[in-house]
Design a protein around this motif. Structure first.
Motif: not given
Length: 385
Positions: A324-331, A309-318
């Motif tokens: 690296x993802x930021x766990x707040x409203x900037x992601x 499962x670690x090979x798949x990457x999230x589709x997101x905009x930070x």
């Protein structure tokens, strides 16, 4: 008007007027209509001339000296910085500010794909060493035994570093595994979309910044005519049949009209629609192979049912300069449904417009300073590491 780009004599000249006094223009004796007469060659600043200037400035970013930056990651950093500088120069260019983050995210994807390809190759080469045939004499040769032990350690380290170790199948005679081929395909398509979009939309911003809305509107329909000139070739990385250069899609003028009237969020919506529907859809998301690879990545990331499962990457905009993802409203994330399809224009536009709204809200709130610092970092060439 912007001051950053006033580095050309043409910036101070008037459209459709001579660019130097007639007294300084070249005179020649020529025969016209069976009469020999003096002819004065007067250079005039035209829409086409302006488009060549601003197009060449975009090309200078991605192809300095006329040569496209070979490394897509380095090219991406130059694109990110150019978008960021547009916004820093004029914060009304809100699409460019958002594009700095979006393009940075593309760079992060490029970096992940390249690193994954390299890790797979390193593991493969280590496995080939360990599979070398050994003779009975090798088993009692201290040097051969030590070499074999070293190869085992190298393979173990490469296995630990390679998240794709169990899906490294190769076709006979192929220099790359099927996984590497898929990663490389995504890598090249992302780089193509990143570069093509920049060459389309960056000159539009430069033209508007320097010449204003009236001349922008007057000249927009003439942009596509500069393509194919034998003396002034245009860098355009896709075939004209796939995506024509400089087409004056409706959303372009609508976007800059909204910007000029101060409706920045509306401007972003129009330019984002142009970006996604007119540029990226035909050269990226109409490609079934890329669509399948992106869909599989999202499906495995959401469901976590992949054996790795670690090979798949999230589709997101930070909305930050880092990968690296930021766990707040900037992601801003794409969609939690495993059947969500990034290639579907309506689903993708919903994601893009959600990111645009979030960017606009953060700019209006207490997070503006964080966003501005991130954009400054991107302008300085940081972020994709």
């Amino acid at each position: 008007m912007s001051q950053r780009f006033q580095d050309s004599d043409s910036d101070q000249k008037k459209l459709n007027q001579n660019v130097r006094p007639i007294s300084e223009c070249e005179r020649k004796r020529e025969r016209l209509y069976d009469v020999t007469t003096d002819v004065v060659h007067v250079p005039v600043l035209t829409c086409e001339g302006l488009w060549r200037i601003y197009q060449s400035r975009a090309e200078d970013v991605v192809a300095p000296g006329g040569e496209l930056i070979a490394n897509p990651i380095e090219r991406n950093r130059a694109i990110n910085a150019a978008y960021a500088k547009l916004w820093l120069d004029d914060p009304r260019f809100q699409w460019a500010g958002l594009a700095a983050f979006a393009s940075k995210t593309v760079g992060c994807g490029l970096l992940h794909a390249r690193d994954s390809i390299d890790k797979i190759q390193k593991e493969y080469e280590a496995s080939q060493k360990i599979r070398q045939p050994y003779t009975l004499s090798d088993l009692v040769d201290p040097n051969k035994v030590a070499q074999h032990a070293r190869y085992e350690r190298e393979l173990e380290a490469a296995d630990d570093d390679n998240p794709f170790w169990s899906i490294n199948a190769r076709l006979p005679g192929s220099s790359r595994s099927l996984t590497q081929e898929g990663l490389l395909y995504v890598y090249e398509k992302m780089a193509l979309g990143n570069t093509t979009l920049f060459l389309d939309i960056y000159p539009l911003h430069l033209f508007y910044a320097q010449r204003g809305l009236n001349e922008f509107e007057e000249c927009l329909k003439k942009r596509e005519s500069i393509y194919g000139h034998p003396k002034f070739p245009v860098q355009w990385p896709v075939d004209q049949q796939e995506l024509g250069f400089g087409v004056d899609y409706d959303d372009i003028l609508l976007g800059f009209e909204a910007l000029d009237s101060g409706h920045l969020a509306k401007s972003v919506r129009h330019l984002a629609n142009h970006e996604q529907r007119n540029i990226l859809q035909p050269i990226m998301y109409d490609d079934w192979k890329l669509d399948w690879l992106l869909f599989a990545n999202h499906f495995y990331y959401v469901t976590r049912i992949s054996p790795l499962p670690d090979i798949a990457q999230p589709i997101e905009l930070t909305l930050a300069s880092q990968c690296k993802r930021i766990d707040d409203d900037r992601t801003v994330t794409f969609d939690s449904s495993p059947l969500a399809d990034l290639s579907d224009i309506d689903q993708r536009m919903a994601f893009v417009l959600r990111a645009a709204r979030q960017f606009d809200e953060l700019l209006r709130g207490s997070s503006r300073g964080l966003l501005e610092q991130s954009i400054r970092d991107i302008a300085a060439g940081q972020g994709v590491r």
